[in-house]
Design a protein around this motif. Structure first.
Motif, PDB file in Angstrom:
ATOM      1  N   ASP A   6       9.814   3.740  13.165  1.00  0.00           N
ATOM      2  CA  ASP A   6       8.852   4.277  14.123  1.00  0.00           C
ATOM      3  C   ASP A   6       7.518   3.561  13.924  1.00  0.00           C
ATOM      4  N   PRO A   7       6.890   3.067  15.012  1.00  0.00           N
ATOM      5  CA  PRO A   7       5.612   2.341  14.870  1.00  0.00           C
ATOM      6  C   PRO A   7       4.559   3.143  14.113  1.00  0.00           C
ATOM      7  N   PHE A   8       4.572   4.453  14.276  1.00  0.00           N
ATOM      8  CA  PHE A   8       3.595   5.275  13.562  1.00  0.00           C
ATOM      9  C   PHE A   8       3.739   5.090  12.053  1.00  0.00           C
ATOM     10  N   TYR A   9       4.995   5.118  11.571  1.00  0.00           N
ATOM     11  CA  TYR A   9       5.211   5.020  10.134  1.00  0.00           C
ATOM     12  C   TYR A   9       4.947   3.606   9.615  1.00  0.00           C
ATOM     13  N   VAL A  10       5.135   2.619  10.471  1.00  0.00           N
ATOM     14  CA  VAL A  10       4.790   1.250  10.050  1.00  0.00           C
ATOM     15  C   VAL A  10       3.293   1.135   9.807  1.00  0.00           C
ATOM     16  N   VAL A  11       2.486   1.623  10.769  1.00  0.00           N
ATOM     17  CA  VAL A  11       1.029   1.585  10.622  1.00  0.00           C
ATOM     18  C   VAL A  11       0.594   2.514   9.496  1.00  0.00           C
ATOM     19  N   LYS A  12       1.237   3.672   9.382  1.00  0.00           N
ATOM     20  CA  LYS A  12       0.898   4.636   8.326  1.00  0.00           C
ATOM     21  C   LYS A  12       1.082   4.006   6.951  1.00  0.00           C
ATOM     22  N   SER A 148       5.152  -1.840  20.604  1.00  0.00           N
ATOM     23  CA  SER A 148       6.398  -1.176  20.242  1.00  0.00           C
ATOM     24  C   SER A 148       6.617   0.064  21.088  1.00  0.00           C
ATOM     25  N   GLU A 149       5.533   0.812  21.336  1.00  0.00           N
ATOM     26  CA  GLU A 149       5.660   2.010  22.165  1.00  0.00           C
ATOM     27  C   GLU A 149       6.064   1.634  23.595  1.00  0.00           C
ATOM     28  N   SER A 150       5.514   0.528  24.117  1.00  0.00           N
ATOM     29  CA  SER A 150       5.880   0.077  25.461  1.00  0.00           C
ATOM     30  C   SER A 150       7.356  -0.304  25.523  1.00  0.00           C
ATOM     31  N   ASP A 151       7.814  -1.029  24.484  1.00  0.00           N
ATOM     32  CA  ASP A 151       9.231  -1.400  24.447  1.00  0.00           C
ATOM     33  C   ASP A 151      10.117  -0.161  24.387  1.00  0.00           C
TER      34      ASP A 151
END
Length: 246
Positions: A6-12, A148-151
């Motif tokens: 999940d992009p959130f966890y990557v940035v987190k 990533s969210e757009s994809d």
């Protein structure tokens, strides 16, 4: 449950790594003498790191706010949103505590010596370069998150289109079955109509025969009826003897 990709966890994870480095540098800062030039330099770098991390956390909070408008679209629920908000709140508190202590230590340290200040001023560009590098990294991480969210949204739209196509095909199959049942019912209804007509015709013929028999019986005399009955009885006795006694 959201996956680790999940992009959130990557940035987190990236932000958490920056917070861990910040806390490690903060512990080193606490061991440095308050009147040394190294502590002044370390103070500036810590404050710059705090600002950079706070900016990244703010951007992550904005992304959470966007997801909160329609959680199901992003494949998350209210519990997951609350978990993400708690993490950003905790991260902001950790960075804020470090920033508060370092800022207070900076005020207590006062103004360094002229030579020390000159050295610090010479080093300042490197600190700004580090800050710009951190900001660029944060921007890049945020752009990757948005991409990533757009994809993911495009993938969800594609899946929904496929499901609608399958639903349309199912409706067409059901419609075909309905037409077949309708035709079969029409054929059976025709058969029933034909059978009803045959029964009516048979009933009419039977009524005609019964009327004829009644007319014949009415025309015959009582004596003739008695003779016919005796003849039939005699015939029955003869047939009985032939069948059971011979």
């Amino acid at each position: 449950m959201p996956s680790a990709q999940d992009p959130f966890y990557v940035v987190k994870d990236e932000i958490q790594e920056s917070i861990d480095k910040l806390q490690s540098s903060f512990h080193q800062w606490e061991r440095i003498s308050s009147d040394s030039g190294e502590r002044v330099q370390q103070t500036k770098e810590l404050l710059a790191s705090c600002e950079s991390i706070e900016w990244q956390v703010d951007e992550l909070d904005k992304a959470i706010a966007v997801a909160a408008r329609d959680p199901s679209w992003y494949g998350i629920d209210d519990a997951e949103l609350e978990k993400r908000r708690r993490w950003t709140s905790t991260a902001r508190t950790q960075v804020g505590n470090v920033k508060k202590v370092v800022g207070a230590g900076k005020e207590q340290t006062g103004i360094a010596s002229a030579s020390g200040m000159r050295r610090e001023l010479m080093r300042l560009p490197n600190a700004h370069e580090t800050d710009r590098s951190n900001l660029y990294t944060a921007h890049q991480a945020n752009d990757d998150f948005i991409t990533s969210e757009s994809d993911r949204q495009l993938l969800l739209i594609k899946q929904q289109d496929e499901e609608l196509d399958e639903l349309s095909a199912s409706v067409e199959r059901i419609g075909g079955v309905g037409l077949t049942i309708h035709e079969e019912l029409l054929a059976q209804d025709k058969i029933i109509d034909d059978l009803g007509m045959e029964m009516d015709s048979t009933s009419n013929r039977l009524d005609f025969v019964q009327k004829k028999v009644a007319v014949v019986m009415k025309k015959a005399s009582a004596k003739g009826q008695i003779m016919m009955i005796l003849f039939l009885v005699a015939l029955f006795i003869i047939l009985f003897v032939l069948v059971f006694l011979t």
